[in-house]
Design an enzyme around this catalytic site. Structure first.
Site, PDB file in Angstrom:
ATOM      1  N   HIS A  47       0.758  -1.223  -0.134  1.00  0.00           N
ATOM      2  CA  HIS A  47      -0.033   0.095   0.188  1.00  0.00           C
ATOM      3  C   HIS A  47       0.998   1.247  -0.052  1.00  0.00           C
ATOM      4  CE1 HIS A  47       1.071  -0.365   4.000  1.00  0.00           C
ATOM      5  NE2 HIS A  47       0.814   0.710   4.361  1.00  0.00           N
ATOM      6  N   ASP A  58       0.734   5.133   1.823  1.00  0.00           N
ATOM      7  CA  ASP A  58      -0.125   5.309   3.131  1.00  0.00           C
ATOM      8  C   ASP A  58      -1.131   6.214   2.882  1.00  0.00           C
ATOM      9  OD1 ASP A  58       1.757   3.879   5.236  1.00  0.00           O
ATOM     10  OD2 ASP A  58       3.026   5.256   5.465  1.00  0.00           O
ATOM     11  N   HIS A  83       4.615   0.212  -0.225  1.00  0.00           N
ATOM     12  CA  HIS A  83       5.575  -0.381   0.740  1.00  0.00           C
ATOM     13  C   HIS A  83       4.612  -1.766   1.155  1.00  0.00           C
ATOM     14  CE1 HIS A  83       3.772   2.783   3.240  1.00  0.00           C
ATOM     15  NE2 HIS A  83       3.557   1.808   4.161  1.00  0.00           N
ATOM     16  N   ARG A 118       5.982   5.718  14.061  1.00  0.00           N
ATOM     17  CA  ARG A 118       5.801   6.417  12.719  1.00  0.00           C
ATOM     18  C   ARG A 118       5.222   7.717  12.794  1.00  0.00           C
ATOM     19  NH1 ARG A 118       1.548   4.601   8.534  1.00  0.00           N
ATOM     20  NH2 ARG A 118       0.331   6.207   9.315  1.00  0.00           N
TER      21      ARG A 118
HETATM   22 FE   LIG Z   1       2.025   1.945   5.748  1.00  0.00          FE
END
Ligand SMILES: [Fe+2]
Length: 325
Positions: free
Chosen positions: A126, A128, A276, A293
C-alpha cells in the site's frame, strides 16, 4: 543485448547529487532506497543537511539511517524539519501524549495475518492513507523493538515502475482515475475494534492513476494496492484484471528494496512516489516488533492531465499543532 526496459530507466549515480562532504549515500538497489551515513538525527540538522536528505529522498524514494536511537520527542523534532506533521493516524489514533506519533506493533487491531489464506502477491502492499484526499507526503518510521531475523519491510519506486511500462499502456493509464477506500483487505477477519474504527471514519477519494510528482515532476503510477478498489468508468472485470496486472508490475523485484531493521534504524519514504509492504513473517516468529511512525502533511495529487483528486468522503489530513509547536 536488449535492455529489459526503456532506455534511461536506470537511476543516475548517487554521486551526481551535490552533498556536504560528511554525508555519504549508499544506494541499495537499481532504483529504490539508499542509506544515508554521517548524520546525527538526535540534533537539529543544518539547512545543507536537510537539503541533502531531501534530495537523496527524491532520487531514491526511501532513505535509511542506522544507529539513531531517538526518543519520541527527537523523532518528532527530526520529522518537523521536513514539513508539518499529521496526527498519528486518521483512523487508528496515536500514542498517548504524542499526537503526531503512530505505534506500529506486531499485533494491531487488524488481524492481517489471518488473511493469508487469501494470499495474493501484492497482499499488504500500500501507499500510506491514499483513501484521504491528501495522502501524507512522507512517512518516517523508527525501529525500536526489532526481531533478530524476519520483519523486513519492502518499498517499490512507483515512478520507475511507470517508466517500465510500454508507451501505449502509459497513454491509456494517463487518462484514468481510481477510487481509494479505507477498508479491510478482502478476506481479512477484522476484529470488532478494527471494524468500528474504520466505520467511524469513512475515507474515500478519487485519485488519478498516474499522478505528477509535486517536486520531481515525474509520472508516478499511483495504484496503492491496499486502498485502490476500482478504476472509474471501467467494467468491474476490466478494472480488476487491469489493477491486478499493475499491482503485479509494481512489486517486481527490480523496482523494490527490502530493508532489514535494527534497533535505531529509521526509514524515511516519499509517500508520493512509493508503495510499501509490511512483513507477514513476524507472525510465524515469537519475537516482538515495535516501530513508531510520523507522517508529513501531503498535498492533493494532480494527474498528468492537470486534474486534481476529488474527495468522496472524509476530511483532509491536516497538520497537528500541539501546544509546544
Ligand atoms: Fe504503511
Amino acid at each position: 543485448m536488449n535492455a529489459p526496459y526503456a532506455e534511461g530507466l536506470v537511476q543516475e549515480d548517487a554521486n551526481d547529487l551535490a552533498l556536504p562532504d560528511h554525508v555519504r549515500v549508499r544506494p541499495l538497489s537499481a532504483y529504490t532506497g539508499a542509506e544515508i551515513h554521517g548524520l546525527d538525527l538526535s540534533r537539529p540538522l543544518s539547512p545543507d543537511e536537510v537539503q541533502a536528505v531531501q534530495s537523496v529522498l527524491l532520487q531514491w524514494k526511501v532513505v535509511f539511517f542506522r544507529d539513531q536511537p531517538l526518543s519520541h520527542d527527537q523523532h518528532i523534532a527530526f520529522s518537523r524539519q521536513f514539513g508539518e506533521l499529521t496526527v498519528g493516524h486518521p483512523v487508528f489514533g496515536h500514542v498517548d501524549n504524542y499526537p503526531e506519533l503512530y505505534a506500529i506493533s506486531k499485533y494491531r487491531k487488524s488481524n492481517s495475518h489471518d488473511s493469508r489464506p487469501e494470499f495474493k502477491p501484492w497482499l499488504g502492499w500500500h501507499t500510506d492513507v491514499t483513501a484521504a484526499i491528501n495522502p501524507p507526503a512522507a512517512s518516517i518510521l523508527r525501529g525500536v523493538v526489532v526481531p533478530p531475523h524476519g520483519g523486513d519491510t519492502q518499498w517499490s519506486n512507483l515512478a520507475a515502475a511507470f517508466r517500465g511500462l510500454s508507451d501505449p499502456l502509459k497513454d491509456f493509464l494517463r487518462g484514468l482515475r481510481g477510487r481509494h477506500e479505507f477498508s479491510a483487505p478482502a478476506g481479512a477477519k477484522e476484529s470488532p475494534e478494527y471494524r468500528a474504527a474504520v466505520s467511524q471514519r469513512q475515507l474515500v477519494s478519487e485519485h488519478p492513476l498516474v499522478r505528477r510528482h509535486p517536486q520531481t515532476g515525474e509520472e508516478v503510477l499511483f495504484v496503492s494496492p491496499g486502498f485502490l478498489k476500482s478504476i472509474v468508468g471501467l467494467h468491474a472485470r476490466e478494472s480488476r484484471l487491469l489493477l491486478e496486472m499493475l499491482w503485479e508490475h509494481i512489486i517486481r523485484p527490480e523496482f523494490t528494496v527490502r530493508f532489514k531493521w535494527e534497533p535505531g534504524s529509521i526509514a524515511f519514504w516519499d509517500n508520493q512516489g512509493t508503495a510499501h509492504a509490511p512483513p507477514f513473517d513476524i507472525f510465524d516468529l515469537s519475537y516482538d516488533r515495535q516501530l513508531f511512525r510520523t507522517t508529513l502533511v501531503g498535498t492533493v495529487p494532480v494527474g498528468v492531465d492537470g486534474r486534481p483528486s476529488s474527495a468522496i468522503s472524509g476530511d483532509p489530513m491536516l497538520a497537528h499543532h500541539s501546544a509546544a509547536y
